[in-house]
Design a protein around this motif. Structure first.
Motif, PDB file in Angstrom:
ATOM      1  N   ALA A  44       8.353   5.674  16.359  1.00  0.00           N
ATOM      2  CA  ALA A  44       9.116   4.254  16.313  1.00  0.00           C
ATOM      3  C   ALA A  44       9.630   3.666  14.906  1.00  0.00           C
ATOM      4  O   ALA A  44       8.864   3.258  14.238  1.00  0.00           O
ATOM      5  N   THR A  45      10.779   3.079  14.214  1.00  0.00           N
ATOM      6  CA  THR A  45      11.553   2.939  13.788  1.00  0.00           C
ATOM      7  C   THR A  45      12.186   1.751  13.417  1.00  0.00           C
ATOM      8  O   THR A  45      12.953   1.374  14.330  1.00  0.00           O
ATOM      9  N   HIS A  46      12.011   0.339  13.004  1.00  0.00           N
ATOM     10  CA  HIS A  46      13.170  -0.230  12.836  1.00  0.00           C
ATOM     11  C   HIS A  46      13.732  -0.942  11.187  1.00  0.00           C
ATOM     12  O   HIS A  46      12.672  -1.048  10.296  1.00  0.00           O
ATOM     13  N   GLU A  47      14.919  -1.070  11.303  1.00  0.00           N
ATOM     14  CA  GLU A  47      15.370  -1.435   9.799  1.00  0.00           C
ATOM     15  C   GLU A  47      15.603  -2.741   9.647  1.00  0.00           C
ATOM     16  O   GLU A  47      16.086  -3.932  10.112  1.00  0.00           O
ATOM     17  N   PHE A  48      14.267  -3.414   8.909  1.00  0.00           N
ATOM     18  CA  PHE A  48      14.780  -5.608   8.872  1.00  0.00           C
ATOM     19  C   PHE A  48      16.017  -5.362   7.429  1.00  0.00           C
ATOM     20  O   PHE A  48      16.011  -4.806   6.528  1.00  0.00           O
ATOM     21  N   MET A  86      17.708  -3.561   2.526  1.00  0.00           N
ATOM     22  CA  MET A  86      17.294  -3.332   4.021  1.00  0.00           C
ATOM     23  C   MET A  86      15.447  -2.625   3.467  1.00  0.00           C
ATOM     24  O   MET A  86      15.257  -2.549   2.316  1.00  0.00           O
ATOM     25  N   VAL A  87      14.580  -2.922   4.379  1.00  0.00           N
ATOM     26  CA  VAL A  87      13.703  -2.201   4.420  1.00  0.00           C
ATOM     27  C   VAL A  87      13.525  -1.865   5.479  1.00  0.00           C
ATOM     28  O   VAL A  87      13.250  -2.582   6.824  1.00  0.00           O
ATOM     29  N   LYS A  88      12.362  -0.380   6.598  1.00  0.00           N
ATOM     30  CA  LYS A  88      12.320   0.380   7.370  1.00  0.00           C
ATOM     31  C   LYS A  88      11.359   0.336   7.113  1.00  0.00           C
ATOM     32  O   LYS A  88      10.730   0.465   6.458  1.00  0.00           O
ATOM     33  N   ALA A  89      11.084  -0.151   8.695  1.00  0.00           N
ATOM     34  CA  ALA A  89       9.445   0.693   9.149  1.00  0.00           C
ATOM     35  C   ALA A  89       9.051   1.844  10.241  1.00  0.00           C
ATOM     36  O   ALA A  89      10.300   1.333  10.811  1.00  0.00           O
ATOM     37  N   MET A  90       8.245   2.841   9.650  1.00  0.00           N
ATOM     38  CA  MET A  90       8.305   4.301  10.375  1.00  0.00           C
ATOM     39  C   MET A  90       6.918   3.874  10.885  1.00  0.00           C
ATOM     40  O   MET A  90       6.065   4.528  10.268  1.00  0.00           O
ATOM     41  N   TYR A  91       6.968   3.753  12.366  1.00  0.00           N
ATOM     42  CA  TYR A  91       5.290   3.784  13.111  1.00  0.00           C
ATOM     43  C   TYR A  91       5.592   5.417  13.746  1.00  0.00           C
ATOM     44  O   TYR A  91       6.201   5.403  14.930  1.00  0.00           O
ATOM     45  N   SER A  92       4.448   5.985  13.491  1.00  0.00           N
ATOM     46  CA  SER A  92       4.132   7.685  14.311  1.00  0.00           C
ATOM     47  C   SER A  92       3.060   6.941  15.098  1.00  0.00           C
ATOM     48  O   SER A  92       1.996   6.737  15.325  1.00  0.00           O
ATOM     49  N   SER A  93       3.425   7.143  15.884  1.00  0.00           N
ATOM     50  CA  SER A  93       3.014   6.753  17.034  1.00  0.00           C
ATOM     51  C   SER A  93       2.153   8.494  17.663  1.00  0.00           C
ATOM     52  O   SER A  93       1.127   7.859  19.114  1.00  0.00           O
TER      53      SER A  93
END
Length: 260
Positions: A44-48, A86-93
């Motif tokens: 799950a990846t989102h770019e702030f 940007m700051v990207k957060a990637m959550y490994s599910s």
């Protein structure tokens, strides 16, 4: 004299105010993001995105995630006034079903030196995801097919780490992504994994077997992927001995045979 003192005080306050404004200002479009429902195994990846609304360049020194399950990335070059970063957060599910709520802390030279961003969502396991899909959608799922379901290393020495190679074919309709490898013995690992496998294409996985227990061993291995029909299962076998040299072999047999 009083007027002069008041004037000087006013000048000092003005300079201090201007000095405070002569900094970069990190203005984020949003500081939180809700993924909603996420299929287990998805990254799950989102770019702030943020804009530098200040007067000096912004340089991000570090981004620290609240857990090892979240991997951050960010703009490494200075962000000039009026420009975006940007700051990207990637959550490994993978292997983490259920609700999650994580943060990343951004440290920079901006007027506000520390900013906290948050992500949240709910990871659905394969059974839950499958229940939400129509037969037509399920038919589009990738399909993981192995060339065989077991490998026997034969006789191996404890401490060795032999490699077994398996061919993985995607017989589905979407890209196949291999995710997590698990075994009850915790003695199996990936040497390398292929990139996402296109429909109809094949790739090779290499499994390292680090079994140290002595005797005839048989260990089940589960390979998780985005194949919604289920995980792939295979078995690694070996006859593990303490030492493969002749002396050890004689000791293991329980028969004393002198060497000439």
């Amino acid at each position: 004299m009083k007027n002069l003192a008041s004037l000087l005080l006013g000048l000092v306050l003005l300079v201090a105010h201007l000095g405070a404004r002569a900094q970069g200002v990190m203005t984020f479009e949003k500081d939180n993001f809700d993924f909603g429902n996420v299929a287990e195994g998805t990254m799950a990846t989102h770019e702030f995105k943020f804009k530098n609304t200040g007067t000096q360049p912004i340089l991000i020194a570090n981004v620290q995630a609240s857990c090892g399950c979240t991997t951050p990335d960010w703009t490494k070059t200075p962000v000039l006034p009026g420009k975006y970063g940007m700051v990207k957060a990637m959550y490994s599910s993978a292997g983490r079903p259920g609700v999650f709520n994580k943060t990343v802390t951004v440290t920079s030279n901006a007027a506000t030196p520390s900013t906290v961003l948050s992500i949240k969502g709910n990871v659905l396991n394969k059974a839950e995801v499958k229940a939400t899909l129509t037969p037509a959608q399920l038919a589009l799922s990738p399909r993981l097919t192995l060339d065989r379901t077991s490998h026997d290393f034969g006789k191996m020495e404890s401490g060795q780490q032999p490699v077994a190679r398996f061919t993985v074919k995607n017989t589905g309709k979407q890209d196949l992504v291999l995710e997590q490898l698990s075994s009850a013995c915790n003695c199996v690992g990936y040497k390398n994994t292929p990139a996402p496998i296109k429909p109809g294409q094949s790739g090779t996985i290499e499994l390292i077997y680090g079994q140290r227990q002595i005797g005839q061993m048989s260990d089940a291995v589960i390979i998780s992927s985005n194949d919604l029909t289920g995980d792939a299962k295979l078995t690694l076998k070996a006859n593990v001995v303490r030492d493969l040299n002749g002396t050890s072999m004689m000791k293991e047999s329980g028969v004393a045979v002198p060497f000439k």
